[in-house]
Design an enzyme around this catalytic site. Structure first.
Site, mmCIF file in Angstrom:
data_model
loop_
_atom_site.group_PDB
_atom_site.id
_atom_site.type_symbol
_atom_site.label_atom_id
_atom_site.label_comp_id
_atom_site.label_asym_id
_atom_site.label_seq_id
_atom_site.Cartn_x
_atom_site.Cartn_y
_atom_site.Cartn_z
ATOM 1 N N ARG A 199 0.849 -1.193 0.000
ATOM 2 C CA ARG A 199 0.000 0.000 0.000
ATOM 3 C C ARG A 199 0.884 1.242 0.000
ATOM 4 O O ARG A 199 1.960 1.249 0.624
ATOM 5 C CB ARG A 199 -0.886 0.025 1.246
ATOM 6 N N HIS A 229 -0.799 0.319 -9.781
ATOM 7 C CA HIS A 229 -1.543 -0.572 -8.878
ATOM 8 C C HIS A 229 -2.112 -1.774 -9.638
ATOM 9 O O HIS A 229 -3.327 -2.033 -9.605
ATOM 10 C CB HIS A 229 -2.659 0.196 -8.150
HETATM 11 C C1 GLV Z 1 -5.312 -4.700 -4.105
HETATM 12 O O1 GLV Z 1 -4.651 -3.775 -3.840
HETATM 13 C C2 GLV Z 1 -5.852 -5.631 -3.167
HETATM 14 O O2 GLV Z 1 -6.018 -5.300 -1.980
HETATM 15 O O3 GLV Z 1 -6.139 -6.766 -3.581
#
Ligand code: GLV
Length: 310
Positions: free
Chosen positions: A225, A273
């Site tokens: 994160r 991401h």
């Molecule tokens: C993506 O970031 C997830 O939490 O799967």
């Protein structure tokens, strides 16, 4: 009874509606609906649910995250206290994260950024990275994703270690744990892979102090994160050369804004991401199986410990 899907993303809502309706032919699937009919909702399937929305569902039985992480659920200050929260554990997510970690560890291990610079200067030169058993990879977090990445990296023969919240046995390398284990773990890590959950304890853990504990020239791979990283500390560590490079898939603010220094920093590889994507069809199947387990009184797979927030 109804299943309510909550997401801020209109695009993903449409794909999820299809996936959920396929799995739950006889159920009432609602997308971002309410408040009328809220009393029918037993299950919520969520990504970044609007704060207070879950608390407004009087008969809610389980909250399912459509991601492996649940920090987006705990971000709701009015989160109902007694409703179980389940994160997504499925093969697609795990496989993709493993691919991403392995790909980037190999990239840095084989010094591909240096070859890109040499190629741009039309220079033919051999570099001599440490051999694999001499390359020390450190994984922060040995949950489902961190363990799978460790298994895959072990097959290449890297020298592995992990850092976890609590001591544990791990056949693939030394495990350092707790706050006192962090500095020694970092001190033996050339390639640092963050796979931690984001909790109040791990927020900002990738900071100047941690970077100072790494060997000179270490690299960072953050596929967890954005909140784990103090971005300005990383930029400074790259500037001074304490860190040689970084691969970042996650950011404090997403999407990463145009003009953000990470975009143009040659030592940073940015991905949007995508380390591990949720595929609505596969994820809906996983959630359907879990709902069947819940109804049969069996334990939920991926149940989150609310006190720890992961
Ligand atoms: C993506 O970031 C997830 O939490 O799967």
């Amino acid at each position: 009874m109804a299943i309510l899907f909550l997401t801020p993303s209109v695009n993903s809502a449409a794909r999820w509606a299809d996936g959920l309706r396929k799995e739950f032919e006889d159920e009432d699937i609602r997308i971002n609906s309410g408040p009328e009919g809220d009393a029918d909702v037993e299950f919520a399937v969520v990504w970044k649910p609007p704060p207070g929305r879950l608390a407004a569902l009087p008969n809610l039985k389980v909250i399912f995250s459509i991601g492996a992480g649940v920090d987006h659920v705990f971000a709701d200050p009015d989160l109902p206290k007694d409703v179980p929260i389940v994160r997504l554990i499925n093969e697609t997510l795990t496989t993709q994260m493993t691919e991403y970690v392995v790909m980037n560890v190999l990239w840095h291990h084989r010094e591909m950024d240096d070859y890109a610079i040499l190629a741009a200067a039309e220079t033919w030169r051999h570099l001599h990275p440490p051999r694999t058993p001499d390359r020390r990879v450190g994984i922060m977090g040995l949950g489902v994703l961190g363990s799978a990445a460790g298994d895959a990296l072990a097959r290449f023969g890297f020298s592995l270690a992990a850092w976890t919240r609590e001591p544990r046995d791990w056949p693939l390398g030394e495990v350092f744990s707790g706050p006192e284990g962090l500095a020694p773990f970092l001190g033996r890590t050339d390639i640092l892979v963050c796979q931690l959950p984001l909790t109040p304890e791990t927020t900002g853990i990738l900071n100047a102090r941690s970077f100072a504990a790494l060997p000179q020239g270490a690299v960072l791979i953050n596929a967890a994160r954005g909140g784990h990283l103090v971005e300005s500390d990383l930029l400074e560590a790259l500037k001074t050369g304490r860190l040689k490079g970084a691969t970042l898939d996650v950011f404090a603010d997403e999407p990463l804004a145009p003009g953000h220094p990470f975009w143009s920093c040659p030592k940073v590889r940015v991905t949007p991401h995508i380390a591990s994507l949720t595929y609505p069809d596969a994820a809906a199947r996983t959630i359907a199986r879990n709902i069947a387990r819940f109804r049969a009184g069996e334990p939920l797979i991926g149940l989150v410990d609310s006190a720890r927030e992961y």
